[in-house]
Scaffold this active site. Sequence first.
Site, mmCIF file in Angstrom:
data_model
loop_
_atom_site.group_PDB
_atom_site.id
_atom_site.type_symbol
_atom_site.label_atom_id
_atom_site.label_comp_id
_atom_site.label_asym_id
_atom_site.label_seq_id
_atom_site.Cartn_x
_atom_site.Cartn_y
_atom_site.Cartn_z
ATOM 1 N N ASP A 1 0.851 -1.185 0.000
ATOM 2 C CA ASP A 1 0.000 0.000 0.000
ATOM 3 C C ASP A 1 0.895 1.247 0.000
ATOM 4 O O ASP A 1 2.115 1.159 -0.194
ATOM 5 C CB ASP A 1 -0.927 -0.049 1.222
ATOM 6 C CG ASP A 1 -2.252 0.661 0.984
ATOM 7 O OD1 ASP A 1 -2.242 1.774 0.437
ATOM 8 O OD2 ASP A 1 -3.307 0.104 1.365
ATOM 9 N N ASP B 1 -5.891 3.569 -6.981
ATOM 10 C CA ASP B 1 -6.822 3.877 -5.900
ATOM 11 C C ASP B 1 -7.148 5.370 -5.923
ATOM 12 O O ASP B 1 -6.539 6.143 -6.670
ATOM 13 C CB ASP B 1 -6.153 3.483 -4.571
ATOM 14 C CG ASP B 1 -7.117 3.486 -3.400
ATOM 15 O OD1 ASP B 1 -8.340 3.562 -3.614
ATOM 16 O OD2 ASP B 1 -6.631 3.416 -2.251
ATOM 17 N N GLU C 1 -11.712 8.483 -7.932
ATOM 18 C CA GLU C 1 -13.076 8.932 -8.253
ATOM 19 C C GLU C 1 -13.109 10.270 -9.017
ATOM 20 O O GLU C 1 -14.091 10.441 -9.774
ATOM 21 C CB GLU C 1 -13.904 9.037 -6.967
ATOM 22 C CG GLU C 1 -14.209 7.709 -6.309
ATOM 23 C CD GLU C 1 -12.987 7.078 -5.656
ATOM 24 O OE1 GLU C 1 -12.881 5.839 -5.691
ATOM 25 O OE2 GLU C 1 -12.131 7.831 -5.151
ATOM 26 N N ARG D 1 -10.295 1.152 -8.133
ATOM 27 C CA ARG D 1 -11.416 1.364 -7.218
ATOM 28 C C ARG D 1 -12.607 1.972 -7.955
ATOM 29 O O ARG D 1 -13.724 1.482 -7.852
ATOM 30 C CB ARG D 1 -11.003 2.255 -6.041
ATOM 31 C CG ARG D 1 -12.073 2.294 -4.947
ATOM 32 C CD ARG D 1 -11.562 2.919 -3.668
ATOM 33 N NE ARG D 1 -11.436 4.367 -3.774
ATOM 34 C CZ ARG D 1 -11.054 5.138 -2.765
ATOM 35 N NH1 ARG D 1 -10.756 4.603 -1.590
ATOM 36 N NH2 ARG D 1 -10.954 6.446 -2.921
ATOM 37 N N ASP E 1 -13.140 -0.158 0.843
ATOM 38 C CA ASP E 1 -12.657 -0.208 2.228
ATOM 39 C C ASP E 1 -13.723 -0.755 3.169
ATOM 40 O O ASP E 1 -14.334 -0.019 3.958
ATOM 41 C CB ASP E 1 -12.222 1.193 2.668
ATOM 42 C CG ASP E 1 -11.040 1.699 1.858
ATOM 43 O OD1 ASP E 1 -10.350 0.873 1.242
ATOM 44 O OD2 ASP E 1 -10.812 2.919 1.839
ATOM 45 N N HIS F 1 -6.429 -8.247 2.579
ATOM 46 C CA HIS F 1 -5.844 -6.907 2.724
ATOM 47 C C HIS F 1 -6.440 -6.227 3.942
ATOM 48 O O HIS F 1 -7.658 -6.264 4.148
ATOM 49 C CB HIS F 1 -6.143 -6.078 1.473
ATOM 50 C CG HIS F 1 -5.712 -4.641 1.568
ATOM 51 N ND1 HIS F 1 -4.444 -4.255 1.931
ATOM 52 C CD2 HIS F 1 -6.404 -3.489 1.331
ATOM 53 C CE1 HIS F 1 -4.368 -2.930 1.920
ATOM 54 N NE2 HIS F 1 -5.542 -2.447 1.558
#
Length: 868
Positions: free
Chosen positions: A391, A505, A508, A569, A585, A643
């Site tokens: 990450d 990630d 958006e 994502r 998440d 994860h």
Amino acid sequence: MKSYQKLTADVPQITESGEDDGKPLCHQKLSAWWLGGGLLTVAALLSGVTVWVLGQIWWGQHGTPPLTKCVSIPESLRFDCFPERSTVVTRELCEARGCCFVDGDWPSGSARGVPWCFYPPDFPSYTLGSLNETELGVRGFLTRKAKTYYPRDVVKLQLSVEFETDARLHVKITDATKPRYEVPLDVPPATKRAENPLYTIEFSKEPFGLIVKRKSSGTVLLNTTVAPLFFADQFLQISTVLPSTFIYGLGEHRSNFLHSLEWNTLTFWARDVPPTSFNLYGVHPFYLAMERDGASHGVFLMNSNAMEVVLQPAPALTWRPVGGILDFYIFLGPDPNLVLQQYHRVRPFVTPWTRARFHLCRWGYGTSNETWEIVKAMRNFQIPQAAQWNDIDYMDGYRDFTIDSQKFGTLPQLVEDLHKHGQHYVMILDPGISSTQPPGSYWPYDEGLKRGIFINSTQGKPLIGKVWPGFTAFPDFSNLNTHQWWLENLDRFHSLVPFDGLWIDMNEPSNFVDGSTAGCSQEELDKPPYVQNASVHYNLHNLYGLMEAKATASALVKIRGKRPFVISRSSFPSQGRYSGHWLGDNRSEWKDMVCSIPGVLSFSLFGIPLVGADICGFSGSTSEELCTRWMQLGAFYPFARNHNTQDVKAQDPSAFSPAARTAMKTALEVRYALLPYLYSLFHRAHLQGDTVARPLFFEFPKDVATYSIDRQFLWGRGLLLTPVLEPGVNSVIGYFPRGLWYDYYTGSSVNSSGENLKIAAPLDHINVHVREGTILPTQKLGGSTSVGSGNALHLIAALSQNANAWGDLYWDDGESLDTFAKGDYSYLVFNVTQVRRASLPCCGVTSKLPTVVPLVTNVIHSGGPFLT
């Protein structure tokens, strides 16, 4: 032998809302903090201040609707005339719009129930003029005589209806006088008019509406005459009745797989928010509907603007976008698998073989050496692991394309060690690029600024937001120059750390401040303070993840010369061409595990077959029991990754007791044994748009009892998974559709009439059953379990009651590009047609099958990556 206990002779009863009685909904309350931030955009877009003023003018010209017109409308067919959530509707406000007002009670919570304010049957709408024949269908114009209460009405529209294929109808409504924004997706064009369409279409001229029917049954699939059409600059609305209450898709939301039609409003606006029942990371305006006779169809609205979809118990549906056009595709199926094949005309990418195995990650390893120790522990316990991930903690100050030299200085050596052991390495990247480094010290920002590839404000300077590295600029992936800049950054970074895949990630895109560091614009919503290359962000926000995934997949192909592996994502229709998806998440809670199954099934509908949830949960600390059960379930996600976050206890398999570790390992070994079958399913997804994880009703569309099942699922047509989803139990209840089902482990069988069965499920066991008539290709476990490992391949033949079975196997080297197009593969179809003797079309092998044990395993190959 496996014992099966019949619970009842009756199938589950479906309520009018389409839910099982007593079945817990897969949702949680959203805090006021999230609600205010997440829905502010849509609420603002639907502001009622200007609307009310214009409505007063409109109503002064039209008079009061007689009460009889209002009370005659059934509650379930009341279409909301005042959808603005920020306004408490009064009689005066409602009647100012020319609508009916009936007092009612608001339900508890934030969702509205039966509308107080709704359209009368004669509410003014558009009128259809004459229709003209075109090469593919018909074209006409719609005109509106009276203004509506929404500003900037488009008074003349163009209607285009194209009979593109026998099973696909295309309906497009747009401004007849000037161009409007349209989604820049490549849709395979029709070349000729359908000769024998499965549908008919009728038109209502005044008020305008269209009715689409299935020709074979007369079932009405769409009927837009039930409510008026709106087409204003920032408010479009069209409603339709539905043929049943069985509606699926419409993502990304956290809910049951089967949607509730009890006045359920779904918001579509990609945002960074932990999984809840409200809008999440991606946007997919597509639904699949089951009809009452077991046929099905799908509807896709190609629109990337913010929108709402309202489901009501008529049953009916209302689309409500705030920009763009109305561009619909209707897919006639007639079975669910065919609907998705027709929708997924742009095929998903070919999943690399190794990416179908088990992945491990954590935010919080701390150092590359700590990461390495986990890898070694997994090897020490001989737990299968395909790839290790990191990450954002590997980065220097959370900046893309950097490594923390103090904590992750040995990362290149770790990656080298993974490759020596036949394993792979995946790392995370966020789109936000740090903008605060001294000039000349951070090439990604310096070069991006030089090339002008960032999203700009109206002042022509990069819009600055805030994400993990602090103040950041955002690459404009609608600009092809950005793709080249992204490629060069990845290539430079790959020379330092030769990663095998990328996890994108926060795309958006996520921003920790509203708008920018300068705040939000106070201008009109169609003139935001920043623009992108292709259009304003108002139109492109929901496409950001798709555009980044496309740039990333293209870069990986050029850098590695192999199939790209990308997990994203945020997502939008057609993203399966470029990436897989994880469900975000989640939390280490039982309900989150339950909700992962409808999430996986929904993305199967959306054409992203490589999908899974964070196994054992991302945030919070898991329990050993929960993680064991979740590892068993996660072993059957198409994308399987464990994860979790920082500052909680570790949850990789090596962190648990010997008993739990063994149970997890056993579940993974079943996955690995079934990889040839799984890989063949991914090939079918790429080749023809099939699903990998599949709801039961796809294979049993005539069995209404399967329509609401989302606690079980299938791999393909032949493998049924029944996980334990509750704590403290040693059995599980599963529905077995009519037919013969074999226990995968023992070969014992149950002949079901279509019923719920209670089956044993101790903590070290997940129930897996093979459907009669199925042949599963499997592979013997070994050190690396890869295509070129030389491990033996087997067939498991689960004979039907007529002693028949079939299956297939697609086999290539697992990583090369365009193997199917080049013919660099083997494809075999297996058939068993007799009980005592069956010829298998591979390697000249003939197997003798006993008559009394119809589940048999035979070695068919033992060397090389290809079957010849």
